[in-house]
Write a protein that holds these residues in place. Sequence first.
Motif, PDB file in Angstrom:
ATOM      1  N   GLU A  20       0.844  -1.197   0.000  1.00 54.13           N
ATOM      2  CA  GLU A  20       0.000   0.000   0.000  1.00 54.13           C
ATOM      3  C   GLU A  20       0.873   1.238   0.000  1.00 54.13           C
ATOM      4  OE1 GLU A  20      -3.370   2.280   2.748  1.00 54.13           O
ATOM      5  OE2 GLU A  20      -2.548   0.341   3.370  1.00 54.13           O
ATOM      6  N   LEU A  21       0.603   2.117  -0.961  1.00 53.21           N
ATOM      7  CA  LEU A  21       1.312   3.378  -1.063  1.00 53.21           C
ATOM      8  C   LEU A  21       0.331   4.505  -0.789  1.00 53.21           C
ATOM      9  CD1 LEU A  21       3.898   4.965  -1.863  1.00 53.21           C
ATOM     10  CD2 LEU A  21       2.992   5.011  -4.205  1.00 53.21           C
ATOM     11  N   ARG A  22       0.703   5.388   0.122  1.00 54.43           N
ATOM     12  CA  ARG A  22      -0.141   6.530   0.463  1.00 54.43           C
ATOM     13  C   ARG A  22       0.581   7.829   0.075  1.00 54.43           C
ATOM     14  NH1 ARG A  22       0.066   3.471   4.904  1.00 54.43           N
ATOM     15  NH2 ARG A  22       1.267   5.041   6.061  1.00 54.43           N
ATOM     16  N   ILE A  23      -0.177   8.729  -0.585  1.00 53.13           N
ATOM     17  CA  ILE A  23       0.372  10.020  -1.007  1.00 53.13           C
ATOM     18  C   ILE A  23      -0.566  11.117  -0.508  1.00 53.13           C
ATOM     19  CG2 ILE A  23       1.060  11.453  -2.963  1.00 53.13           C
ATOM     20  CD1 ILE A  23       1.546   8.921  -4.558  1.00 53.13           C
ATOM     21  N   ALA A  24      -0.029  12.039   0.247  1.00 53.78           N
ATOM     22  CA  ALA A  24      -0.860  13.113   0.801  1.00 53.78           C
ATOM     23  C   ALA A  24      -1.262  14.104  -0.284  1.00 53.78           C
ATOM     24  CB  ALA A  24      -0.118  13.824   1.921  1.00 53.78           C
ATOM     25  N   SER A  25      -0.305  14.517  -1.115  1.00 54.09           N
ATOM     26  CA  SER A  25      -0.639  15.483  -2.163  1.00 54.09           C
ATOM     27  C   SER A  25       0.405  15.429  -3.257  1.00 54.09           C
ATOM     28  CB  SER A  25      -0.733  16.897  -1.594  1.00 54.09           C
ATOM     29  OG  SER A  25       0.550  17.351  -1.174  1.00 54.09           O
ATOM     30  N   VAL A  26      -0.087  15.787  -4.488  1.00 55.89           N
ATOM     31  CA  VAL A  26       0.806  15.889  -5.631  1.00 55.89           C
ATOM     32  C   VAL A  26       0.515  17.236  -6.299  1.00 55.89           C
ATOM     33  CG1 VAL A  26       1.500  14.915  -7.853  1.00 55.89           C
ATOM     34  CG2 VAL A  26       0.805  13.393  -5.981  1.00 55.89           C
ATOM     35  N   GLN A  27       1.546  18.008  -6.537  1.00 57.54           N
ATOM     36  CA  GLN A  27       1.398  19.305  -7.189  1.00 57.54           C
ATOM     37  C   GLN A  27       2.364  19.376  -8.353  1.00 57.54           C
ATOM     38  OE1 GLN A  27       1.675  22.618  -4.487  1.00 57.54           O
ATOM     39  NE2 GLN A  27       0.642  21.479  -2.833  1.00 57.54           N
ATOM     40  N   ALA A  28       1.842  19.832  -9.476  1.00 56.83           N
ATOM     41  CA  ALA A  28       2.670  19.961 -10.664  1.00 56.83           C
ATOM     42  C   ALA A  28       2.517  21.360 -11.241  1.00 56.83           C
ATOM     43  CB  ALA A  28       2.269  18.909 -11.699  1.00 56.83           C
ATOM     44  N   ASN A  29       3.547  21.830 -11.860  1.00 59.06           N
ATOM     45  CA  ASN A  29       3.527  23.126 -12.552  1.00 59.06           C
ATOM     46  C   ASN A  29       3.998  22.872 -13.974  1.00 59.06           C
ATOM     47  OD1 ASN A  29       3.987  25.713 -13.614  1.00 59.06           O
ATOM     48  ND2 ASN A  29       4.469  26.524 -11.573  1.00 59.06           N
ATOM     49  N   PRO A  30       3.071  22.843 -14.901  1.00 59.98           N
ATOM     50  CA  PRO A  30       3.454  22.508 -16.268  1.00 59.98           C
ATOM     51  C   PRO A  30       4.300  23.575 -16.936  1.00 59.98           C
ATOM     52  CG  PRO A  30       1.159  23.177 -16.189  1.00 59.98           C
ATOM     53  CD  PRO A  30       1.630  23.112 -14.778  1.00 59.98           C
ATOM     54  N   PHE A  31       4.290  24.784 -16.402  1.00 60.96           N
ATOM     55  CA  PHE A  31       5.053  25.852 -17.027  1.00 60.96           C
ATOM     56  C   PHE A  31       6.514  25.849 -16.564  1.00 60.96           C
ATOM     57  CE2 PHE A  31       0.604  27.264 -16.798  1.00 60.96           C
ATOM     58  CZ  PHE A  31       0.326  27.362 -18.155  1.00 60.96           C
ATOM     59  N   THR A  32       6.743  25.510 -15.290  1.00 64.10           N
ATOM     60  CA  THR A  32       8.130  25.411 -14.785  1.00 64.10           C
ATOM     61  C   THR A  32       8.661  23.992 -14.837  1.00 64.10           C
ATOM     62  OG1 THR A  32       7.326  25.116 -12.523  1.00 64.10           O
ATOM     63  CG2 THR A  32       7.792  27.371 -13.255  1.00 64.10           C
ATOM     64  N   LEU A  33       7.824  23.064 -15.268  1.00 63.46           N
ATOM     65  CA  LEU A  33       8.159  21.637 -15.326  1.00 63.46           C
ATOM     66  C   LEU A  33       8.633  21.127 -13.962  1.00 63.46           C
ATOM     67  CD1 LEU A  33       9.918  21.219 -18.802  1.00 63.46           C
ATOM     68  CD2 LEU A  33       7.512  20.943 -18.215  1.00 63.46           C
ATOM     69  N   THR A  34       7.933  21.499 -12.917  1.00 66.59           N
ATOM     70  CA  THR A  34       8.258  21.026 -11.569  1.00 66.59           C
ATOM     71  C   THR A  34       7.130  20.157 -11.041  1.00 66.59           C
ATOM     72  OG1 THR A  34       7.314  23.012 -10.555  1.00 66.59           O
ATOM     73  CG2 THR A  34       9.694  23.030 -11.056  1.00 66.59           C
ATOM     74  N   LEU A  35       7.532  19.232 -10.199  1.00 66.77           N
ATOM     75  CA  LEU A  35       6.578  18.311  -9.591  1.00 66.77           C
ATOM     76  C   LEU A  35       6.920  18.190  -8.123  1.00 66.77           C
ATOM     77  CD1 LEU A  35       4.245  16.175  -9.986  1.00 66.77           C
ATOM     78  CD2 LEU A  35       6.077  14.485 -10.309  1.00 66.77           C
ATOM     79  N   ARG A  36       5.902  18.281  -7.273  1.00 69.52           N
ATOM     80  CA  ARG A  36       6.115  18.145  -5.822  1.00 69.52           C
ATOM     81  C   ARG A  36       5.159  17.092  -5.302  1.00 69.52           C
ATOM     82  NH1 ARG A  36       5.163  23.196  -1.966  1.00 69.52           N
ATOM     83  NH2 ARG A  36       3.135  22.206  -1.637  1.00 69.52           N
ATOM     84  N   ILE A  37       5.724  16.104  -4.639  1.00 67.99           N
ATOM     85  CA  ILE A  37       4.921  15.020  -4.055  1.00 67.99           C
ATOM     86  C   ILE A  37       5.173  15.028  -2.556  1.00 67.99           C
ATOM     87  CG2 ILE A  37       4.445  12.551  -4.081  1.00 67.99           C
ATOM     88  CD1 ILE A  37       5.675  12.412  -6.874  1.00 67.99           C
ATOM     89  N   ASP A  38       4.157  15.276  -1.783  1.00 69.34           N
ATOM     90  CA  ASP A  38       4.280  15.407  -0.326  1.00 69.34           C
ATOM     91  C   ASP A  38       3.587  14.248   0.382  1.00 69.34           C
ATOM     92  OD1 ASP A  38       5.545  17.793  -0.808  1.00 69.34           O
ATOM     93  OD2 ASP A  38       3.761  19.030  -0.435  1.00 69.34           O
ATOM     94  N   GLY A  39       4.140  13.948   1.579  1.00 70.22           N
ATOM     95  CA  GLY A  39       3.485  13.000   2.473  1.00 70.22           C
ATOM     96  C   GLY A  39       3.364  11.601   1.906  1.00 70.22           C
ATOM     97  N   VAL A  40       4.440  11.060   1.396  1.00 74.21           N
ATOM     98  CA  VAL A  40       4.419   9.714   0.814  1.00 74.21           C
ATOM     99  C   VAL A  40       4.805   8.701   1.879  1.00 74.21           C
ATOM    100  CG1 VAL A  40       5.474   8.186  -0.892  1.00 74.21           C
ATOM    101  CG2 VAL A  40       4.922  10.551  -1.492  1.00 74.21           C
ATOM    102  N   ALA A  41       4.090   7.578   1.904  1.00 72.53           N
ATOM    103  CA  ALA A  41       4.403   6.489   2.823  1.00 72.53           C
ATOM    104  C   ALA A  41       4.096   5.173   2.138  1.00 72.53           C
ATOM    105  CB  ALA A  41       3.599   6.618   4.105  1.00 72.53           C
ATOM    106  N   LEU A  42       5.061   4.239   2.233  1.00 69.30           N
ATOM    107  CA  LEU A  42       4.903   2.907   1.656  1.00 69.30           C
ATOM    108  C   LEU A  42       4.980   1.885   2.780  1.00 69.30           C
ATOM    109  CD1 LEU A  42       4.763   0.921  -0.752  1.00 69.30           C
ATOM    110  CD2 LEU A  42       7.279   1.008  -0.823  1.00 69.30           C
ATOM    111  N   ASP A  43       3.942   1.036   2.866  1.00 72.37           N
ATOM    112  CA  ASP A  43       3.882   0.025   3.914  1.00 72.37           C
ATOM    113  C   ASP A  43       4.245  -1.338   3.338  1.00 72.37           C
ATOM    114  OD1 ASP A  43       3.086   1.961   5.632  1.00 72.37           O
ATOM    115  OD2 ASP A  43       0.940   1.462   5.525  1.00 72.37           O
ATOM    116  N   ASP A  44       4.791  -2.166   4.220  1.00 69.61           N
ATOM    117  CA  ASP A  44       5.104  -3.545   3.844  1.00 69.61           C
ATOM    118  C   ASP A  44       3.852  -4.397   4.017  1.00 69.61           C
ATOM    119  OD1 ASP A  44       6.535  -5.682   2.969  1.00 69.61           O
ATOM    120  OD2 ASP A  44       8.034  -5.652   4.572  1.00 69.61           O
ATOM    121  N   ILE A  45       3.980  -5.693   3.708  1.00 72.47           N
ATOM    122  CA  ILE A  45       2.809  -6.576   3.770  1.00 72.47           C
ATOM    123  C   ILE A  45       2.289  -6.760   5.195  1.00 72.47           C
ATOM    124  CG2 ILE A  45       3.319  -7.808   1.635  1.00 72.47           C
ATOM    125  CD1 ILE A  45       4.712  -9.923   3.283  1.00 72.47           C
ATOM    126  N   ASP A  46       3.124  -6.488   6.189  1.00 70.49           N
ATOM    127  CA  ASP A  46       2.678  -6.593   7.582  1.00 70.49           C
ATOM    128  C   ASP A  46       2.323  -5.226   8.150  1.00 70.49           C
ATOM    129  OD1 ASP A  46       5.174  -5.506   7.657  1.00 70.49           O
ATOM    130  OD2 ASP A  46       6.027  -6.947   9.068  1.00 70.49           O
TER     131      ASP A  46
END
Length: 788
Positions: free
Chosen positions: A61-87
């Motif tokens: 399970e992958l959890r992402i709090a927010s994703v923000q992109a700016n197509p004019f500056t070609l920037t991408l910001r991904i905040d609050g990411v967490a990846l859990d194992d099977i347990d």
Amino acid sequence: MYSSSLRQFGGYLQTHWGSPRRIRFWLLALVIAYTLLGFLVLPWLVRYLAVNTVQEDFGRELRIASVQANPFTLTLRIDGVALDDIDNQQLLSWDRLFIDLGWSSIINRAWTFKTIRFNKPIIQEERFASGETRFSRLAALPPDQASRKDKPAPLPALRIAILQLEDGVLHFADNLKDTTAAGAGKAKQVSLTLQDIGLTIKDLTLQKSTRFPVQLAGQLAQGGKLAFDGTLQLLPTTALEGNATIDELALFQVEPYLRQFADVRLNSGTLTLSGQIHSDAQQPFAFKGSAGIGALSISEGPNDEPLIGLRRLQTEQLDLRLKEKQIETHSIAVEGLFGRVVIHEDQSTNFGQLVAKPPADAKNSNNSARKNDTDEELAPFSITIESIELTDGALRFADDSLPLPFSTSIHTLNGAISTLSSTSAEPARVKLEGQVAEFGLAHVDGAVHAWHPTSQTNVNLRFRNLQVPEYSPYTVNFAGRKIAGGTMDLDLDYTIDNKQLDGQNNLVLRDLILGEKMASSDAMDLPLNLAIALLQDSNGVIELTLPVTGNVGDPKFNFDKVIRQALGNAIMSAIQAPFSFLASLVGADPEDLGQIEFPQGRADLLPPQRERIAKLRKALNQRPALVLELAGPFSRVFDGPALQRQKAIDALRQRLAEVGLNVAAPSLTTESNQDMVETMFTTYYQAAGLADAKARFTEKQNASSNGTGFDALAYRNHLAERVIAAQTVTNVELEAIANARASAARDALINQDEDTGIAANRVRLLKPREVNSVDGERIAIEVAITVD
């Protein structure tokens, strides 16, 4: 007609769609669409693809709090990411990932990023008891894909101007098998945390044989900082080179791993390294730089008793090359080295009991691994140490296997060991000096091959002014006696050549005083009082030389038993042949000193016996603790005839004195004393006996002569013999001559007229001793030796 239709259509487009107002509309529409896609659709698409791909391909399970992109500056910001194992245990997370893609990617036909920056990434890795880790489990292919042999896809062209990682944290948990007795092989989890991780990589590329700068820094939560500044190459093989630093790494963090091999506790200590590291396809790992360990303390046992430690260990250059399996160092300075050695009641040592016993399954797996190892893999490292400088070292030693527990210490240990090399046949020179207990001194000088000590060793150990009472536990174990006083000097010279030991122990004891007796099952039955009196000279010094030989490679060789036997032989040789020992002091015949001879019936000393007594007296002056016991000898068969003659002479002297003749030594056979002797004869025999004696010695002179002859001399001799035979000798008289002999010997030994005389209380007179038979012309006092 066809061309006319085309002109009409072109005119239509120009009139309706190619007008400036229409073009502005479509451009605006395109911008709006691009903006909507970039700001709204792309973030949703990134989140959707990421979450679903992780779920489908990895089952996590992958959890992402927010994703923000700016197509004019070609920037991408991904905040609050967490990846859990099977347990449901978190594997990784970050607060923010910022990606700045360059427009040059279009021109360069490569993914070109200006910046990729991670803020507060957290990685949580764990190794299980099986050896599998969370990330190795994550990277494993699903069963349906594992059997595929697809050709790997080519790597994309990639360029990253700056790759940064800020305030990173790496948590590592390791499930180790507890090898202690209490743990009984159960899993024990160890946690390590590397925090404040900062990583900067510039101009990262996947082009082959291209290196790019890397800077890494971080610190362990429980103490220690790590840093690297160098270059990294990814393709075609990984290569790393640069300056690496480990600053005061807290060593207690590796205690759980140390306990896999030894049952000890690592209480404190820091590791510091600074130098160049290198790793590539040809050289797996190499390091060259300085290294040091500070404030190391290792303890053992339930009471955390100190085992080994040091204040500081430092070398200015450590050269490690893994491919060549080689370690070389410049001089190593060691300050405040401490060690504690204990022999337990069962003869085992504290170091021998430290080795952890692995579980049975671990033993089996290790054995299998050893079978699969090649000879090259099993080849040992070659080690060369330029020298070791030791300052203010200390060693504590205790032996609890003795009837009395023993302990001592060597401190203020200083010195040096020359070059140590595992590849050279040249032994290392050793020169050390330290203080033993309060007033003793220890000195070590020699040569030892550290890797093959039984092949080539020549060591000389000098101990001075050791307080002997402290070593009473060993004397109790050896001879059942404590030591109440005295000092000891000990010189140990040992040479080992191809496992053959040829050694010599020179022991000097001063003012040795025996203490109380104590029972010990291993003690030898030795009369120590007599042994000390024999061995101790007039200055209170005992000197012993004890040879030690044997094959140290023989499993039956026991150094302790060899020393005990050598010391026992030295003492027994003196006790069993004391006069041989005394004779060796003055250069006399061993058989002479033990006997003082006398003629029949006499108690005066003849000149050879006076010389013998003088030598004995000289030897006794060198052994002032010895006491002689003299039992005067007598024999009725040997002394009786002489005493009878003397009594007869004394009786004649008395008769002569009665008539006014004072003769000191009258003769029984002289003509002048014939009348007196005849009177004495008639006293012991009848008068007729005298007439018969005269007739016996009267004969005719010859056949032609009527005269007779009288043999007066033969007659007088006969009378003397009969008078002597008539004398009676009592036991009292025999014992008197025996006592007189003992007194004569004592007086000669004491000899007040000479400076060499011994004290009167050192000669004891015993009861007379009767001798049944005497060989030769002398009867002898058998001198006995004892002590007070």
